[in-house]
Design an enzyme around this catalytic site. Sequence first.
Site, PDB file in Angstrom:
ATOM      1  N   GLN A   1       0.680  -1.236  -0.025  1.00 14.02           N
ATOM      2  CA  GLN A   1       0.087  -0.070  -0.025  1.00 14.02           C
ATOM      3  C   GLN A   1       0.971   1.204  -0.115  1.00 14.02           C
ATOM      4  O   GLN A   1       1.662   1.486   1.084  1.00 14.02           O
ATOM      5  CB  GLN A   1      -0.786  -0.145   1.275  1.00 14.02           C
ATOM      6  CG  GLN A   1      -1.662   1.142   1.488  1.00 14.02           C
ATOM      7  CD  GLN A   1      -2.478   1.263   2.876  1.00 14.02           C
ATOM      8  OE1 GLN A   1      -1.825   0.621   3.903  1.00 14.02           O
ATOM      9  NE2 GLN A   1      -3.449   1.841   2.688  1.00 14.02           N
ATOM     10  N   GLY A   2       0.918   2.065  -1.171  1.00 13.39           N
ATOM     11  CA  GLY A   2       1.585   3.360  -1.073  1.00 13.39           C
ATOM     12  C   GLY A   2       0.832   4.380  -0.824  1.00 13.39           C
ATOM     13  O   GLY A   2       0.508   5.015  -1.780  1.00 13.39           O
ATOM     14  N   TYR A   3       0.554   4.724   0.188  1.00 15.15           N
ATOM     15  CA  TYR A   3      -0.542   5.785   0.834  1.00 15.15           C
ATOM     16  C   TYR A   3       0.484   7.022   1.469  1.00 15.15           C
ATOM     17  O   TYR A   3       0.610   7.979   1.126  1.00 15.15           O
ATOM     18  CB  TYR A   3      -1.456   5.371   1.851  1.00 15.15           C
ATOM     19  CG  TYR A   3      -2.825   5.143   1.103  1.00 15.15           C
ATOM     20  CD1 TYR A   3      -2.664   4.369  -0.237  1.00 15.15           C
ATOM     21  CD2 TYR A   3      -3.940   5.060   1.717  1.00 15.15           C
ATOM     22  CE1 TYR A   3      -3.968   3.863  -0.543  1.00 15.15           C
ATOM     23  CE2 TYR A   3      -4.872   4.742   1.341  1.00 15.15           C
ATOM     24  CZ  TYR A   3      -4.913   3.930   0.207  1.00 15.15           C
ATOM     25  OH  TYR A   3      -6.189   3.447  -0.370  1.00 15.15           O
ATOM     26  N   SER A   4       1.219   6.587   2.587  1.00 17.68           N
ATOM     27  CA  SER A   4       1.884   7.358   3.337  1.00 17.68           C
ATOM     28  C   SER A   4       3.037   8.091   2.816  1.00 17.68           C
ATOM     29  O   SER A   4       3.726   7.348   2.037  1.00 17.68           O
ATOM     30  CB  SER A   4       2.356   6.709   4.799  1.00 17.68           C
ATOM     31  OG  SER A   4       0.990   6.230   5.496  1.00 17.68           O
TER      32      SER A   4
ATOM     33  N   SER B   1       4.491  -1.311   4.079  1.00 14.50           N
ATOM     34  CA  SER B   1       4.670  -2.590   4.516  1.00 14.50           C
ATOM     35  C   SER B   1       4.895  -3.534   3.546  1.00 14.50           C
ATOM     36  O   SER B   1       4.114  -3.582   2.461  1.00 14.50           O
ATOM     37  CB  SER B   1       3.501  -3.151   5.470  1.00 14.50           C
ATOM     38  OG  SER B   1       3.319  -2.180   6.638  1.00 14.50           O
TER      39      SER B   1
ATOM     40  N   GLU C   1      -9.194  -1.757   5.192  1.00  9.15           N
ATOM     41  CA  GLU C   1      -8.165  -1.928   5.962  1.00  9.15           C
ATOM     42  C   GLU C   1      -8.401  -1.780   7.417  1.00  9.15           C
ATOM     43  O   GLU C   1      -7.924  -2.595   8.192  1.00  9.15           O
ATOM     44  CB  GLU C   1      -7.286  -0.840   5.550  1.00  9.15           C
ATOM     45  CG  GLU C   1      -5.861  -1.023   6.526  1.00  9.15           C
ATOM     46  CD  GLU C   1      -4.770   0.226   6.242  1.00  9.15           C
ATOM     47  OE1 GLU C   1      -5.156   1.333   5.644  1.00  9.15           O
ATOM     48  OE2 GLU C   1      -3.506  -0.035   6.472  1.00  9.15           O
TER      49      GLU C   1
END
Length: 394
Positions: free
Chosen positions: A129-132, A164, A247
């Site tokens: 997951q590439g959010y932050s 992660s 999530e």
Amino acid sequence: MDLRDSPEERALRKKVRAWLRRNVPRELRDGPGAEYGDPARIEAAKRWQRKLYEAGYVAMGWPREYGGQGADLRTQTIVNEELVRARAPSLIGMMGIQMVGPTLIQWGTEEQKRRFLPPILTAEEIWCQGYSEPGAGSDLASLQTRAELVGDEFVVNGQKIWTSNAQFADWMFCLVRTDPEAPKHRGISYLLVDMKSPGITVRPLVQMTGDAGFNEVFFEDVRVPRKNLVGELHDGWRVANSTLLHERNMLGSATRTRQLFDRLCRLARTRERNGRKAIEDPFVRQRLGDLFARVEALRLDSYRQLSEAVRGSTRPTAASMTKLVGTELNHEICALALELLGSYAPLTRRSRRAIDRGIWAWEFQFTLGMIIGGGTSQIQKNILAERGLGMPRG
Ligand SMILES: Cc1cc2nc3c(=O)[nH]c(=O)nc-3n(C[C@H](O)[C@H](O)[C@H](O)COP(=O)(O)OP(=O)(O)OC[C@H]3O[C@@H](n4cnc5c(N)ncnc54)[C@H](O)[C@@H]3O)c2cc1C
């Protein structure tokens, strides 16, 4: 909704239980999906997911044409309960199964669903997951990773952090800024990025557990085909929020909490305290009773959500409540385990003398991370206060 098993459900439960008894790998029991740095364990975790899938027990609710079985919610709940009972390990492909998969089912094109959903189930493709970003965590909409549309491709530049599993993931679902002039929530798009694309650099970060479970990910002129855009251009915020709801439900899962609590009870039956088994000590029993009441409340709330979902309604705050309560409870369960372990508590799996393979010290730290990941407890409380209780924005 009647939660007692019908005769057919009883038969299903029996069949799943028998299959799990024969097939849950001993060495993975109770464990996390994989140990991050260890390719052999990652492969073992992939094999386990594939086997479970072939037996028909992964993401049973997904439509048949994408590899699921179109099973109803009650069937899925029975299988989940049996997985807990069998102390099965969590699945390595959880971010695919529980986050991007359901998002694609809701928002993806037919081509995206056919391409991406089946390999999620079989663990042939693992997702991250590439959010932050360094300047965008709780305030996620401030993200700055830029994607410019050039012809039929996006060209992506920027940085993600705390990603992660990026060190072994095949794909990333990623939020990028496609319109820097628009108000911040409106200029974001949701892309599916092949982690083998030229221009991506992954640098592991060591967590307090001692594992390098999350990473920094750098993008330098990374090319992503336009067909990998999910939802409309600049409208990724709405898609991103669907993933966040999934999530939060995953992180606060009542079944995972029950598995940890059962394990704590097993520990209390073996540890000594004041000259008797810890489970016979009134102080410990009181603490266990308190935790059990909350574990049960979480489970019953998950049934309430199940019953609401069957009727086609959902509470907008349910996922935040689940995430807040579930992740904090998991951490408290681990805290009591450490107390029961006394001077053995700090021993990690690297020590021969560690009890339960040192999993409690690891879980204590990991569950603290889960209070932060997916939106911190403070952010969930803000959501509950504003959207659940109608309080003014802080
Ligand atoms: C173990 C772990 C795994 C993770 N995995 C991923 C991943 O795979 N992909 C990904 O994209 N991200 C991941 N994250 C990142 C996670 O989503 C962020 O850490 C989280 O959203 C918080 O952002 P931040 O770290 O920037 O903290 P900040 O947003 O800087 O927050 C710092 C503190 O301020 C508080 N705070 C901030 N704003 C408010 C407010 N408005 N009201 C009250 N309090 C506030 C927060 O609660 C927190 O205590 C992971 C994090 C952890 C710990």
